[in-house]
Enzyme design. Structure first.
Site, PDB file in Angstrom:
ATOM      1  N   TRP A   1       0.815  -1.222   0.000  1.00 57.47           N
ATOM      2  CA  TRP A   1       0.000   0.000   0.000  1.00 57.47           C
ATOM      3  C   TRP A   1       0.840   1.259   0.000  1.00 57.47           C
ATOM      4  O   TRP A   1       0.543   2.216  -0.726  1.00 57.47           O
ATOM      5  CB  TRP A   1      -1.010  -0.019   1.146  1.00 57.47           C
ATOM      6  CG  TRP A   1      -2.066  -1.060   0.906  1.00 57.47           C
ATOM      7  CD1 TRP A   1      -2.276  -2.194   1.629  1.00 57.47           C
ATOM      8  CD2 TRP A   1      -3.020  -1.099  -0.171  1.00 57.47           C
ATOM      9  NE1 TRP A   1      -3.301  -2.930   1.085  1.00 57.47           N
ATOM     10  CE2 TRP A   1      -3.776  -2.286  -0.022  1.00 57.47           C
ATOM     11  CE3 TRP A   1      -3.308  -0.258  -1.244  1.00 57.47           C
ATOM     12  CZ2 TRP A   1      -4.806  -2.642  -0.910  1.00 57.47           C
ATOM     13  CZ3 TRP A   1      -4.327  -0.607  -2.126  1.00 57.47           C
ATOM     14  CH2 TRP A   1      -5.065  -1.787  -1.946  1.00 57.47           C
TER      15      TRP A   1
ATOM     16  N   LYS B   1     -12.277  -1.770   6.365  1.00 55.84           N
ATOM     17  CA  LYS B   1     -11.452  -2.728   7.091  1.00 55.84           C
ATOM     18  C   LYS B   1     -11.890  -2.775   8.558  1.00 55.84           C
ATOM     19  O   LYS B   1     -12.402  -3.768   9.020  1.00 55.84           O
ATOM     20  CB  LYS B   1      -9.966  -2.353   7.004  1.00 55.84           C
ATOM     21  CG  LYS B   1      -9.456  -2.030   5.601  1.00 55.84           C
ATOM     22  CD  LYS B   1      -9.315  -3.269   4.734  1.00 55.84           C
ATOM     23  CE  LYS B   1      -9.090  -2.933   3.268  1.00 55.84           C
ATOM     24  NZ  LYS B   1      -7.866  -2.231   2.934  1.00 55.84           N
TER      25      LYS B   1
ATOM     26  N   ASP C   1      -1.544   6.380   6.259  1.00 55.22           N
ATOM     27  CA  ASP C   1      -2.627   5.560   5.724  1.00 55.22           C
ATOM     28  C   ASP C   1      -2.979   4.508   6.778  1.00 55.22           C
ATOM     29  O   ASP C   1      -2.311   3.491   6.898  1.00 55.22           O
ATOM     30  CB  ASP C   1      -2.177   4.894   4.419  1.00 55.22           C
ATOM     31  CG  ASP C   1      -3.227   3.928   3.865  1.00 55.22           C
ATOM     32  OD1 ASP C   1      -4.288   3.753   4.496  1.00 55.22           O
ATOM     33  OD2 ASP C   1      -2.963   3.344   2.789  1.00 55.22           O
TER      34      ASP C   1
END
Ligand SMILES: *Cc1c(COP(=O)(O)O)cnc(C)c1O
Length: 360
Positions: free
Chosen positions: A101, A196, A172
């Site tokens: 990511w 999530k 993030d």
């Protein structure tokens, strides 16, 4: 009702109580004769829901008035661009890559370097198993911001200490937000896709220090502009109303269950259980440096990859769902977000012990 243990990395399992509440008021929300998803985002009723969600999140995370809280769309992936367009400001931004990511965020940012909006500097490149130590980092002199991903969802690599850098930190937190107490004031900006550890997909949270909202590029679309969105209470256009409402219910659920401090204790215990069964066996393996093992996403491989299919089929038949690892890492991955209970992790651990006995 047959709710099974769901270890999906995302969209992930949600608390059953939250879904039950949503179900109970789905058709006729608070006696209004309509569903919450059928009313205007500008109605007093909806604004009350939206405000309460923000206030509850502020309470849960201890977010001060120095920060704006935005409820946006486009996922964490659109923030890879939004961050650059709002914060780069013709200068250099530092990026630490520790997995898929942060790598994606870096690559997306690089596109704006090519457009002449500033420079994107790679601080250090991890290998998906460990985090490069601070003494190897190539930090810039006066970066406009430092970007990293505290929890790499795919590799299961977590950075527990906030990096000691001078620039405002952009994090993030898609897969670790609300999993452990943090000091929001350590960060310039936090963003997270909701699917999530919060609620359904379609909602992206941005928590941004207000003084950082004043330097957006002229190229920044209004929809991505933090100041513009903040000035219109995240309602520049129609927000993801149902996902916002459901996330608000999750915040209420967290508050009713003792808040982040309390869920963090359970999260630690769950992760410990899983890593213990992995480390106790010669059959399961986790490749991450123990100091950086994620407490939210636990990838592991079996001694013989030929057994992966058997493991997945048998676990599924036992009521343990979605344990297949990401193709970039292989093997298995158990995502054990806030809504995965201790009992469900215990059931997985019991299954793993049995499986090892039979097949090792
Ligand atoms: C899932 C994930 C993303 C991508 O989120 P989208 O909302 O699908 O864009 C980005 N970063 C991290 C850490 C993630 O876990």
């Amino acid at each position: 009702m047959n709710r099974l243990a769901n270890f999906c990395a995302g969209p992930a399992t949600m608390p059953t109580e939250v879904l039950q509440k949503a179900q109970a008021e789905l058709l006729d929300w608070r006696g209004k004769g309509v569903s919450i998803m059928e009313i205007s985002h500008r109605s007093a009723d909806y604004i009350e829901i939206a405000d309460k969600a923000e206030q509850d999140l502020r309470t849960l995370m201890g977010i001060s008035d120095d920060y704006a809280v935005l409820f946006l769309q486009g996922g964490a992936s659109l923030q890879f661009s939004a961050v650059v367009l709002n914060l780069l400001n013709g200068k250099t931004a530092d990026y630490l890559n520790t997995g898929t990511w942060s790598q994606k965020a870096y690559k997306e940012a690089k596109r704006y370097e090519a457009l002449g909006l500033g420079r994107i500097n790679l601080v250090a490149q991890g290998d998906g198993k460990d985090v490069p130590t601070l003494d190897t980092w190539q930090l810039s002199e006066s970066a406009s911001y430092f970007h990293y991903c505290p929890n790499e969802t795919i590799h299961g690599v977590q950075i527990f200490d906030v990096p000691k850098v001078n620039a405002p930190i952009v994090a993030d937190m898609s897969s670790c937000i609300l999993s452990e107490p943090i000091n929001v004031s350590d960060f310039g900006l936090i963003y997270a896709g909701a699917q999530k550890n919060i609620g359904p997909a379609g909602l992206t949270l941005v928590i941004v220090r207000k003084d950082l909202m004043e330097q957006a590029s002229a190229w920044c679309p209004g929809i991505l502009n933090y100041k513009t969105q903040s000035d219109s209470d995240s309602m520049l256009n129609t927000p993801s109303t149902f996902a916002w409402y459901l996330s608000g219910l999750v915040f209420e659920w967290l508050l009713a269950n003792g808040g982040v401090k309390s869920i963090a204790k359970t999260n630690r215990a769950k992760a410990e259980l899983l890593y213990q069964v992995i480390d106790d066996s010669g059959f399961y393996h986790n490749a991450v440096n123990p100091r950086h093992r994620s407490i939210m996403n636990v990838p592991f491989t079996l001694a013989d990859a030929e057994l992966d299919k058997v493991f997945l089929e048998k676990s599924k038949n036992t009521g343990l769902l979605n344990l297949k690892g990401h193709r970039a890492v292989g093997g298995m991955r158990a995502s054990i977000y806030n809504a995965v209970s201790h009992e469900q992790v215990q059931a997985l651990v019991d299954f793993m012990r049995e499986f090892e006995k039979t097949y090792a």
